[in-house]
Scaffold this active site. Sequence first.
Site, short mmCIF file in Angstrom:
data_model
loop_
_atom_site.label_atom_id
_atom_site.label_comp_id
_atom_site.label_asym_id
_atom_site.label_seq_id
_atom_site.Cartn_x
_atom_site.Cartn_y
_atom_site.Cartn_z
N ARG A 27 -26.42 64.34 -27.12
CA ARG A 27 -25.66 65.47 -26.75
C ARG A 27 -25.95 66.79 -27.24
O ARG A 27 -25.86 67.77 -26.67
CB ARG A 27 -23.98 65.24 -27.27
CG ARG A 27 -23.28 64.06 -26.83
CD ARG A 27 -22.19 63.49 -27.40
NE ARG A 27 -21.70 62.35 -26.85
CZ ARG A 27 -20.88 61.54 -27.38
NH1 ARG A 27 -20.70 61.70 -28.59
NH2 ARG A 27 -20.50 60.32 -26.84
N LEU A 77 -25.13 50.91 -23.50
CA LEU A 77 -23.90 50.98 -24.03
C LEU A 77 -22.98 50.85 -22.94
O LEU A 77 -21.89 50.05 -22.79
CB LEU A 77 -23.63 52.15 -24.77
CG LEU A 77 -22.05 52.33 -25.38
CD1 LEU A 77 -22.01 51.41 -26.68
CD2 LEU A 77 -21.83 53.63 -26.21
N SER A 132 -15.60 55.59 -21.06
CA SER A 132 -15.09 56.31 -22.46
C SER A 132 -14.56 55.26 -23.56
O SER A 132 -14.36 55.88 -24.50
CB SER A 132 -14.09 57.00 -21.82
OG SER A 132 -14.44 58.06 -20.90
N GLU A 183 -22.71 60.77 -21.30
CA GLU A 183 -22.72 61.08 -22.91
C GLU A 183 -21.35 61.66 -23.25
O GLU A 183 -21.40 62.67 -24.06
CB GLU A 183 -24.02 61.78 -23.04
CG GLU A 183 -25.29 61.09 -22.55
CD GLU A 183 -26.47 61.29 -23.83
OE1 GLU A 183 -26.40 61.67 -24.84
OE2 GLU A 183 -27.62 61.27 -22.93
N TRP A 230 -25.21 52.46 -15.56
CA TRP A 230 -25.65 53.95 -15.78
C TRP A 230 -26.64 54.25 -16.80
O TRP A 230 -26.76 55.03 -17.55
CB TRP A 230 -24.34 54.80 -16.11
CG TRP A 230 -23.13 54.75 -15.39
CD1 TRP A 230 -21.93 53.92 -16.00
CD2 TRP A 230 -22.86 54.68 -13.99
NE1 TRP A 230 -20.99 53.92 -14.96
CE2 TRP A 230 -21.57 54.38 -13.73
CE3 TRP A 230 -23.59 55.16 -12.80
CZ2 TRP A 230 -21.21 54.31 -12.57
CZ3 TRP A 230 -23.16 55.16 -11.63
CH2 TRP A 230 -22.01 54.90 -11.59
N PHE A 270 -6.01 59.47 -28.37
CA PHE A 270 -6.59 57.98 -28.00
C PHE A 270 -5.74 56.92 -28.28
O PHE A 270 -5.82 55.90 -27.26
CB PHE A 270 -7.98 57.69 -28.75
CG PHE A 270 -9.03 58.75 -28.56
CD1 PHE A 270 -9.73 58.76 -26.99
CD2 PHE A 270 -9.31 59.75 -29.48
CE1 PHE A 270 -10.64 59.74 -26.92
CE2 PHE A 270 -10.35 60.47 -29.10
CZ PHE A 270 -11.00 60.55 -27.87
N THR A 278 -17.43 62.01 -21.39
CA THR A 278 -16.87 62.96 -20.56
C THR A 278 -16.34 64.20 -21.21
O THR A 278 -15.95 64.32 -22.25
CB THR A 278 -15.91 62.02 -19.77
OG1 THR A 278 -14.77 62.07 -20.66
CG2 THR A 278 -16.24 60.76 -18.91
#
Lengths: 249, 393
Positions: free
Chosen positions: B247, B132, B139, B372, B163, B392, B374
């Site tokens: 998570r 992803l 983010s 997963e 990553w 956001f 921040t």
Amino acid sequence: MKFLVTVKRVTDYEAKIKVKADKSGIVTDGVNMIVNPFDEIGVEEALRLKEKHGGEVVVVSIGDKDATQQIRSALAMGADRGVLVTSNDAELDSAGVAKILEKLVAEESPDMVIMGKQAIDGDSNQAAQMLAERLGWGQATFANTVTVEDGKVTVIREADGGLETVSCTLPAVVTTDLRLNEPRYASLPGIMKAKRKPLKEVSPADLGVDLALQVVVKGLEEPPQKSAGQIVPDVATLVDKLQNEAKAL
Amino acid sequence: MPNPLDFFAFEDLLTEEERAARDSVRRFVEAKVRPHVAQAWRDAAPLPIMRELAELGLFGATLDLGDGPTLNYVAYGLCMRELERADSCVRSMVGVQSNLCMYPIFTFGSAQHKEELLPQLAAGTLVGCFGLSEPDAGSDPGNMSTRATKVDGGWRISGTKRWITNGTLADIAIVWARTGQGASSIRGFVVPTDADGFSRHKLDGKQSFRASDTAELMLDDVFVPDEALLPGTDGLKSALAVLNQGRYGICWGVLGAAEDCFATALDFAKERMAFGRPIAGFQLVQQKFAQMSARLTHAQLLAWRFGRLKDEAVEKGGDIEGARTSMAKMANVETALHIARTCRDILGGNGIMDEYGIMRHMSNLETVYTYEGTHDVHQLVVGHALTGQSAFR
């Protein structure tokens, strides 16, 4: 082939053991309990023999309700079903265990009984031998290697000073030594399946066993505290101290 | 006296099966994993244990693959905690295979995907990863640049993913790509890593997560057939639902890292003498332990409650709210990192040596703090849930 395997609930070998104040036993509160490691090796061996020859593995524990945990852990490794004989340690000696197992053998008719060579708590190393004697079966103790062929079991056993090979006609009683195998880890699906496997509960009275103790534990003592050592300047002083202080020579 | 690692008898909240699952993983980790983690760190090499982890039944353990009862989420969390007691990278290896690869196939895949891929992934004969994040989109994955363009008989995918845990080991990658304008056009694809135009390389120079296989994946006009599309995926929210699975494991896993640091520091403090007495007897050291123990207790109980609520939600066919998942990840990782840093301090100079493992845990947790989701973004998700205001946009 049908295997009857014992699993005793014992204190964790890593636990620090304390004797009760009245010396009647050990403190078990807060102490982790495990399957007797020699019994776990027995379960593993039965599973391997079953994988090779087919059959059924029945595990039995003699103890209080909590011992179902140890039965479940053997079922999680892959054993097929369990039997709990409800009792407690104080009512049992090796002869009592042998009598109970004798009755279970009559009910279950296994081809082989596999037991740990001893339990790591009492360290008696007697129940299996007594059981074989009561049944009139052959016995092979301290197994290092177990092979089944043509109605016979051949066991390489760990004797003092070397290995000894013995052969018994089946049915027979086998006890495990440390190097027989390395038990598998119970897989997560195995653990989840274990709770659906049959687990029967019986009492010694149901089996018609009279548990009059032949061996009575009078009391337990902790080992004496080790006192601090001394460093001596030379061999002559050492010999002198061994002779005159320790009176060891 | 309460057990220093379980001050509020957390153990009593667990069922017999949950404990049995935990104990089996613990025994495996103690015998087969822990003895090798320090060397794996030094060598920056992942432990070759995929097959053994599969034999334990860890991959996809919570998913109903039709071959018997599944593990509940509390038990699964306890297993993650045992893995991370050894090293965060081991927990991550399992988390990616189970939560980020098997879960999206299970949830969004076609019947064929499930039948073909899930048994092999469970057996560890097939390794998966999840793509992803990108070099320029972490983010804010809605602004990813990877695109999938519809062509005759399939899709052409181009873009770079960064990553990626298990990235160089993986046989398949779950790649997320835009199929049109905006985050709602994002879909997931199962891409074989040996496809034409697919290349990857290991990310060297990591000062954290050294025993983890972290890679960059490059897709240069990679063709995949129509069947590669995960048909149930529908916009960015599908990818985020997958991350919420990951998570969950993190929230539990970090307890293991924290407890390992705490246990090491406690043993050390009781033995290490200064000014004629063990340093455990000094007030400043005791204050550190008391504060850590209280925070550890909070974290244990939060993980447990999180697990029970998740089990209830999953049983009803749903899932726990994302904001709760964010809070649990945020709170427990911060606690674990705080504990690791404090334990490092208690060990003084010894705290930086790999024989104690604390610095390794601490450094790993810096990654966990960021990946997963921040720490900052999880706070904003919780902030949104509390205030109704999105920070956001």
